[in-house]
Design a protein around this motif. Structure first.
Motif: not given
Length: 365
Positions: A255-261, A270-275, A299-301, A359-365
């Motif tokens: 929620e804090d990230f959504k405020t400052i997004a 470009r902002t990339t989140v690995y999660c 997931l966030m715009d 998430s938008n994407y998944l990193l495969r094995q």
């Protein structure tokens, strides 16, 4: 192997441009000229640093004995030349204080130098590279580990720009961080992170003043330093000042990230989140903080959110919590392609998540 990933990447880029022989040679030459340092042998790697850790005595050494776990009154700057070993698993930080130890296996500090603020700015501005990457570590990381980790990320990722570590006062005091002491250390580190925001702003401004292309890579609790600082800097810096903002396992409230997004989106190209939903360290943080953490995937715009749960197994002493994946081969390989400017759908081993709930994407094995 990471080298194989880069070779495959070069092949794909060359094939895409191979409409004429001249184009092929131009692209091939351009790629190879970008990778002037091959990092195929053990060799020194310069880690420039800025730290607001309190120093014990004269700040003349890249050692834990000098830079502790409490907040200092001012920033200290310098460079640690790290001898990075090649004969170790990607992601490991084997080290030795013995100057005669095997430098093919162990990290060692080869040289060190302290700068004043003006000399640090000169080092950034006069660097031969046209880009700077600032790395900010996470919770419970002592100074030497931070230096070695920065060198490992740059070396294993074959990063060709100037790498700058911002080291805030993370780490445990002289005690075992188990049971109640783990929670106490977390709270102390969290307080130190909040007290480090202004210091990090100053480091970003120094990088911006160098007129170089700027990237920022963050891990874990380091986001509690970086994200508030960037939100504030967005009020005064030009739009898109940061090229790549890479957030690894962010220990930061959703929620804090959504405020400052909106501010972050203005400041970064470009902002990339690995999660990972499997991150046990962030599950513990969620219980302590009473809210959902960004590193558990949301997931966030305007954000490339990449689920790494298929590759987030604990890595070689990085805590056994599924939290240290950022230093391993899969993420380093993806970040190397990211820093070349490739979009997520075009990078190797990335697939779209269906349905895209967290998430938008998944990193495969």
């Amino acid at each position: 192997m990471f080298r194989r990933i880069l070779v495959s990447l070069q092949f794909l880029l060359l094939a895409a441009c191979q409409t004429q022989g001249s184009n092929y040679e131009q692209v091939r030459s351009g790629l190879n000229s970008r990778f002037m340092q091959s990092y195929v042998d053990s060799q020194p790697y310069d880690v420039y640093y800025a730290t607001n850790r309190a120093s014990v005595g004269a700040a003349t050494s890249c050692r834990n004995a000098v830079y502790g776990v409490t907040t200092g009154q001012a920033l200290t700057y310098g460079v640690c030349r790290v001898q990075v070993p090649i004969n170790r698993p990607v992601g490991s930080l084997s080290s030795s204080s013995d100057p005669n130890s095997d430098t093919q296996i162990n990290f060692q500090i080869a040289q060190e130098e302290v700068f004043d603020e003006a000399a640090f700015q000169t080092a950034l501005t006069q660097s031969k590279s046209d880009e700077i990457l600032i790395f900010v570590h996470g919770f419970n990381v002592r100074f030497e580990e931070a230096i070695y980790r920065a060198a490992q990320l740059g070396f294993d990722g074959k990063y060709q720009g100037q790498l700058v570590l911002f080291s805030w006062p993370a780490g445990a005091k002289e005690r075992m961080i188990q049971g109640p002491f783990l929670l106490q250390t977390y709270r102390e580190n969290k307080s130190n992170a909040e007290a480090s925001i202004a210091a990090f702003e100053k480091v970003v401004l120094a990088a911006v003043a160098s007129k170089k292309r700027l990237h920022i890579v963050v891990h874990s609790m380091g986001h509690q330093v970086v994200l508030p600082a960037l939100a504030k800097l967005a009020e005064s810096l030009p739009p898109k000042t940061i090229q790549e903002l890479i957030l690894n396992a962010p220990d930061f409230a959703v929620e804090d990230f959504k405020t400052i997004a909106p501010a972050i989106e203005r400041l970064a190209v470009r902002t990339t989140v690995y999660c990972s939903p499997n991150d046990n360290a962030l599950a513990a943080s969620m219980r302590v903080n009473g809210n959902v953490r960004l590193g558990n995937c949301t997931l966030m715009d305007g954000v490339d959110t990449i689920d790494v749960s298929e590759v987030d197994s604990p890595l070689l002493g990085l805590g056994g919590l599924g939290h240290g994946y950022y230093a391993g081969r899969p993420i380093i390989g993806d970040v190397a392609q990211l820093l070349l400017g490739m979009d997520a759908p075009r990078r190797m081993f990335v697939k779209r998540t269906i349905p895209a709930l967290r998430s938008n994407y998944l990193l495969r094995q």
